[in-house]
Design an enzyme around this catalytic site. Structure first.
Site, PDB file in Angstrom:
ATOM      1  CG  ASN A 173      -1.848   1.218   1.339  1.00 53.73           C
ATOM      2  OD1 ASN A 173      -2.149   1.870   0.329  1.00 53.73           O
ATOM      3  ND2 ASN A 173      -2.340   1.512   2.659  1.00 53.73           N
ATOM      4  CD1 TRP A 174       3.971   1.403  -2.562  1.00 57.61           C
ATOM      5  CD2 TRP A 174       3.647   2.422  -4.872  1.00 57.61           C
ATOM      6  NE1 TRP A 174       4.561   0.778  -3.450  1.00 57.61           N
ATOM      7  CE2 TRP A 174       4.631   1.039  -4.785  1.00 57.61           C
ATOM      8  CE3 TRP A 174       3.015   2.856  -5.773  1.00 57.61           C
ATOM      9  CZ2 TRP A 174       5.154   0.800  -5.825  1.00 57.61           C
ATOM     10  CZ3 TRP A 174       4.207   2.587  -7.061  1.00 57.61           C
ATOM     11  CH2 TRP A 174       4.733   1.322  -7.100  1.00 57.61           C
ATOM     12  CE  LYS A 175      -0.311   3.379   4.770  1.00 57.42           C
ATOM     13  NZ  LYS A 175       0.057   3.661   6.292  1.00 57.42           N
ATOM     14  CG  HIS A 202      -5.777   2.073   5.345  1.00 52.67           C
ATOM     15  ND1 HIS A 202      -5.256   3.034   6.191  1.00 52.67           N
ATOM     16  CD2 HIS A 202      -4.922   1.144   5.206  1.00 52.67           C
ATOM     17  CE1 HIS A 202      -4.132   2.668   6.380  1.00 52.67           C
ATOM     18  NE2 HIS A 202      -3.766   1.582   5.883  1.00 52.67           N
ATOM     19  CD  GLU A 253      -3.639  -2.094   7.541  1.00 50.94           C
ATOM     20  OE1 GLU A 253      -2.213  -2.241   7.042  1.00 50.94           O
ATOM     21  OE2 GLU A 253      -4.568  -1.243   7.512  1.00 50.94           O
ATOM     22  N   GLY A 274       2.611   2.193  10.725  1.00 50.32           N
ATOM     23  CA  GLY A 274       3.496   3.308  10.512  1.00 50.32           C
ATOM     24  C   GLY A 274       4.080   3.908  11.837  1.00 50.32           C
ATOM     25  CB  SER A 280       5.162  -2.062  11.816  1.00 48.12           C
ATOM     26  OG  SER A 280       4.874  -0.653  12.335  1.00 48.12           O
ATOM     27  N   GLY A 289       2.779  -1.269   4.255  1.00 50.27           N
ATOM     28  CA  GLY A 289       2.909   0.183   4.131  1.00 50.27           C
ATOM     29  C   GLY A 289       4.242   0.607   3.601  1.00 50.27           C
ATOM     30  N   GLY A 290       5.031   1.139   4.601  1.00 49.34           N
ATOM     31  CA  GLY A 290       6.278   1.813   4.426  1.00 49.34           C
ATOM     32  C   GLY A 290       7.386   1.001   3.759  1.00 49.34           C
TER      33      GLY A 290
END
EC number: 5.3.1.1
Length: 241
Positions: free
Chosen positions: A9-11, A96, A165, A171, A204, A225-226
């Site tokens: 998920n690049w957001k 989300h 999540e 994050g 994470s 995510g990141g």
């Protein structure tokens, strides 16, 4: 039979140029990835068409990060199922925690978006999870069960991915203990009519913890995510041992 799905998920990250640069690093590292793993990139709307064209014929599928329940209308800033189909996506993230927290998403609107995705033959990735305050108050199960009960009304569980999540782990660098994630995902599965729904863990997930997470019997994948923003790092997650 439950399928394994690893989704990035690049957001709100990556221009088209940055997305294509990512692929140059990422794709060569998937040559030995087991065939039973679905690999998905959920990217900003502006990159979807370029990604779909450049990933055609590869094992990587493209997903969006939101969908409106109407096909057309006066909904400034929204995007519809027909628009997404035109870009070549097959998946869409729905509900989300950032959408719930910052943009007023509710279980009712999540339900509408889920059904819109399925009406257009897209597979939704439904996100559920509790906040730190809710966990500390021993409300994890109550919160998640309510999200499932209200969100899944009229939804076809044969065309669905769920991502657990815990909001406090998104994050933050804090990861839910893999055994606890496994327990909660088992509880989620017990509330479903289709026990073969793919259920991911998100929060994470990184190259240095993905092996332990994916060793858990109830966990069918990850929503990342990141750690999905760098091609080599995300490839390591996809190629977990």
């Amino acid at each position: 039979m439950r399928k394994i799905a690893i989704a990035g998920n690049w957001k709100m990250h990556k221009t088209q140029a940055e997305a294509l640069e990512f692929l140059q690093t990422f794709l060569p590292l998937l040559q030995d990835t087991p065939e039973d793993r679905d690999v998905i990139l959920c990217a900003p709307f502006t990159t979807l068409t370029a990604l779909s064209k450049n990933l055609h014929g590869s094992r990587v599928q493209v997903g969006a990060q939101n969908i409106h329940w109407e096909d057309t209308g006066a909904f400034t800033g929204e995007i519809s199922g027909p628009m997404l189909l035109e870009t070549g996506v097959r998946y869409v993230v729905v509900g989300h925690s950032e959408r719930r927290q910052f943009f007023g998403e509710t279980d009712a609107t999540v339900n509408q978006r889920l059904k819109a995705a399925q009406n257009h033959r897209l597979t939704p990735i439904l996100c559920v999870g509790e906040s730190k305050a809710q966990r500390d108050a021993n409300e994890t199960e109550t919160v998640i069960f309510e999200q499932l009960e209200k969100g899944l009304v009229g939804v076809d569980q044969k065309n669905l991915i769920i991502a657990y999540e815990p909001i406090w782990a998104i994050g933050t660098g804090d990861t839910c203990a893999s055994s606890e994630a496994n327990r909660v995902i088992g509880l989620i599965r017990s509330r479903l009519t289709n026990h073969d729904v793919t259920i991911q863990y998100g929060g994470s997930v990184k190259p240095d913890n993905v092996d332990e997470i994916m060793a858990q019997p109830e966990i069918d994948g990850a929503l990342v995510g990141g750690a999905s923003l760098a091609g080599d790092g995300f490839a390591r997650v996809v190629n977990y041992q």
